[in-house]
Design an enzyme around this catalytic site. Structure first.
Site, PDB file in Angstrom:
ATOM      1  N   LYS A 101       0.816  -1.211   0.000  1.00 55.53           N
ATOM      2  CA  LYS A 101       0.000   0.000   0.000  1.00 55.53           C
ATOM      3  C   LYS A 101       0.854   1.267   0.000  1.00 55.53           C
ATOM      4  CE  LYS A 101      -4.100  -2.055   0.350  1.00 55.53           C
ATOM      5  NZ  LYS A 101      -5.137  -1.940  -0.680  1.00 55.53           N
ATOM      6  N   GLU A 123      -9.491   6.058   3.200  1.00 53.28           N
ATOM      7  CA  GLU A 123     -10.302   5.032   3.839  1.00 53.28           C
ATOM      8  C   GLU A 123      -9.398   3.826   4.055  1.00 53.28           C
ATOM      9  OE1 GLU A 123     -10.068   5.177   0.518  1.00 53.28           O
ATOM     10  OE2 GLU A 123      -9.317   3.126   0.421  1.00 53.28           O
ATOM     11  N   SER A 388       1.832  -9.641  -0.422  1.00 52.49           N
ATOM     12  CA  SER A 388       1.463  -8.226  -0.427  1.00 52.49           C
ATOM     13  C   SER A 388       1.749  -7.529   0.900  1.00 52.49           C
ATOM     14  CB  SER A 388      -0.017  -8.093  -0.776  1.00 52.49           C
ATOM     15  OG  SER A 388      -0.800  -8.897   0.091  1.00 52.49           O
TER      16      SER A 388
HETATM   17  C1  LIG Z   1      -1.536  -6.765   2.899  1.00 51.97           C
HETATM   18  C2  LIG Z   1      -2.697  -6.539   1.991  1.00 51.97           C
HETATM   19  N1  LIG Z   1      -2.794  -7.255   0.859  1.00 51.97           N
HETATM   20  C3  LIG Z   1      -3.820  -7.096   0.007  1.00 51.97           C
HETATM   21  C4  LIG Z   1      -4.841  -6.202   0.280  1.00 51.97           C
HETATM   22  C5  LIG Z   1      -5.982  -6.115  -0.685  1.00 51.97           C
HETATM   23  O1  LIG Z   1      -6.017  -4.938  -1.405  1.00 51.97           O
HETATM   24  P1  LIG Z   1      -5.653  -4.906  -2.933  1.00 51.97           P
HETATM   25  O2  LIG Z   1      -6.490  -5.949  -3.607  1.00 51.97           O
HETATM   26  O3  LIG Z   1      -5.990  -3.522  -3.350  1.00 51.97           O
HETATM   27  O4  LIG Z   1      -4.191  -5.212  -3.072  1.00 51.97           O
HETATM   28  C6  LIG Z   1      -4.788  -5.418   1.441  1.00 51.97           C
HETATM   29  C7  LIG Z   1      -5.841  -4.439   1.732  1.00 51.97           C
HETATM   30  O5  LIG Z   1      -5.915  -3.836   2.743  1.00 51.97           O
HETATM   31  C8  LIG Z   1      -3.688  -5.596   2.318  1.00 51.97           C
HETATM   32  O6  LIG Z   1      -3.582  -4.897   3.453  1.00 51.97           O
END
Ligand SMILES: Cc1ncc(COP(=O)(O)O)c(C=O)c1O
Length: 412
Positions: A101, A123, A388
């Protein structure tokens, strides 16, 4: 060439979104009159300021010096041995504040500053985007207000403290489903009340044009790095996996691989606790087209057209919509979208901890669960999995689920 292949070519060649902000039939700009001027100004800012050499140089410096890019790719031999595959992990959990993020947050914060914004609203669901926004706003010197559903405030408590310490005001949202969807509604309401001085820092590849494009551009660094790192360390992967909430980490990881037609791309959505509406947040796997939060994409809604409540053990995947670029990638068949259940994600999280000494975010654990299943059907394959984020933020949820050994001892 059929229509779908032409759309995919246009996407790969950078001709989408088009001038109307559409990815084929999806995307666009569905906002009230009062926001049109702000969205148009942002669009101009994205076309001029974001692409300017000055902003790009500042962004590159912040990504290197503050975010800690490039993040590494990590071979995961123990997971590979268990799965019968060659497994590599793209480590966004090692980026500053603990998730992908931050790439988007610092990019948009710099853009907001260049546009002359006086304050930022954001948000958050899992809290990672809120923490990233709070940190990025502190870094560029702008005040930050973060809207967060009451349910998420409770289940991601460590991140609420982090946001407050980083100087942000956190506003719990008690309306609607009290999760991410309601938080976005509230952030948009705040933005509408002062569209000239307030910048809305959206956290995923969703929202009215140009947001899905802007967020993808800021997250595409993940895939560019990962592709080069894979070629340098091994070879192109046979398949790439990422979890899909709104879709920002997945589009960021996939984008650089779209032209590598032999590389399978797999998005993993939250299968939750079952296939009934309300039991999952598998928007692409089970949704229908419609408009939510300013764009036309795939959504979960009932027969009366009402957006449906969703469920996932992971707060960051608990959203009834998805970015329009993913809707197109599904339509043209370039990305496969599958689901992983709450239980599969929890098991994958435990396995990654035990085997690799890495505690992944519950969101990322969905990607691991999808990869694990795919590996079993494709023995010996080389896989890249997007991690992620890190799982520290999930400790209050994980406390409800004993570690696997204790679970199996209890079952014995
Ligand atoms: C660590 C992590 N991975 C994935 C996501 C999912 O979001 P996005 O699909 O936009 O990557 C989030 C959302 O808060 C997150 O905190």
């Amino acid at each position: 060439m059929n229509e779908n292949e032409a759309l995919l070519d246009a996407l790969i060649e950078g001709r989408l979104p088009d001038d109307a902000g559409r990815f084929g039939p999806f995307g666009g700009r569905y906002v009230p009159e009062t926001l049109m001027a702000a969205v148009t100004r942002l669009d101009e800012g994205v076309r001029t300021l974001l692409r300017s050499a000055e902003l790009q140089a500042r962004l590159e410096a912040e990504l290197r010096d503050w975010v800690g890019r490039p993040t590494p790719i990590t071979p995961a031999p123990a997971l590979g041995a268990r799965w019968g595959a060659e497994v590599w992990l793209k480590r966004e959990d090692l980026a500053h504040t603990g998730a992908h993020k931050i790439n988007n947050a610092i990019g948009q914060a710099l853009l907001a500053q260049a546009l002359g914004a006086r304050r930022i609203v954001a948000e958050t669901g899992a809290g990672q985007h809120g923490v990233a926004s709070a940190a990025a706003c502190a870094r560029v010197g702008l005040p930050c207000t973060v809207y967060m559903g009451e349910v998420d405030v409770a289940r991601q408590a460590p991140n609420v403290d982090r946001m407050r310490r980083l100087g942000a005001e956190v506003v719990p949202v008690t309306s609607g489903d009290r999760t991410l969807r309601a938080a976005i509604d509230e952030a948009i309401r705040d933005w509408v009340s002062d569209p000239a001085g307030t910048y809305y820092l959206i956290g995923s590849a969703i929202g009215p044009h140009p947001y899905p494009y802007l967020v993808r551009e800021l997250q595409a660094v993940i895939g560019r790095e990962a592709r080069a790192q894979m070629i340098e360390r091994a070879a192109l992967p046979e398949a790439v996996f990422a979890c899909v909430g709104g879709g920002s980490n997945a589009i960021g990881l996939f984008h650089a691989f779209l032209g590598d037609r032999d590389v399978r791309l797999v998005g993993v959505e939250a299968g939750g606790r079952g296939s009934g509406l309300g039991d999952h947040s598998a928007t692409l796997s089970a949704g229908r087209p419609g408009v939510l939060h300013g764009n036309y994409s795939m959504l979960l809604y009932d027969d009366d057209g009402l957006i449906h409540e969703t469920h996932s053990v992971s707060a960051g995947l608990d959203y009834p919509g998805v970015g329009p670029e993913h809707a197109l990638l599904k339509l043209v068949g370039r990305v496969d979208y599958v689901t992983a259940s709450d239980d599969e994600a929890l098991a994958a999280l435990d396995e990654c901890c035990e085997a690799e000494g890495i505690l992944p975010a519950l969101e990322s654990a969905h990607a691991l669960a999808g990869a694990r299943r795919w590996a079993q059907a494709h023995p010996g394959a080389r896989l890249l999995v997007g991690l992620s984020g890190r799982g520290d933020k999930d400790m209050p949820i994980l406390a409800q689920y004993p570690v696997r050994k204790e679970r199996s001892d209890a079952a014995a």
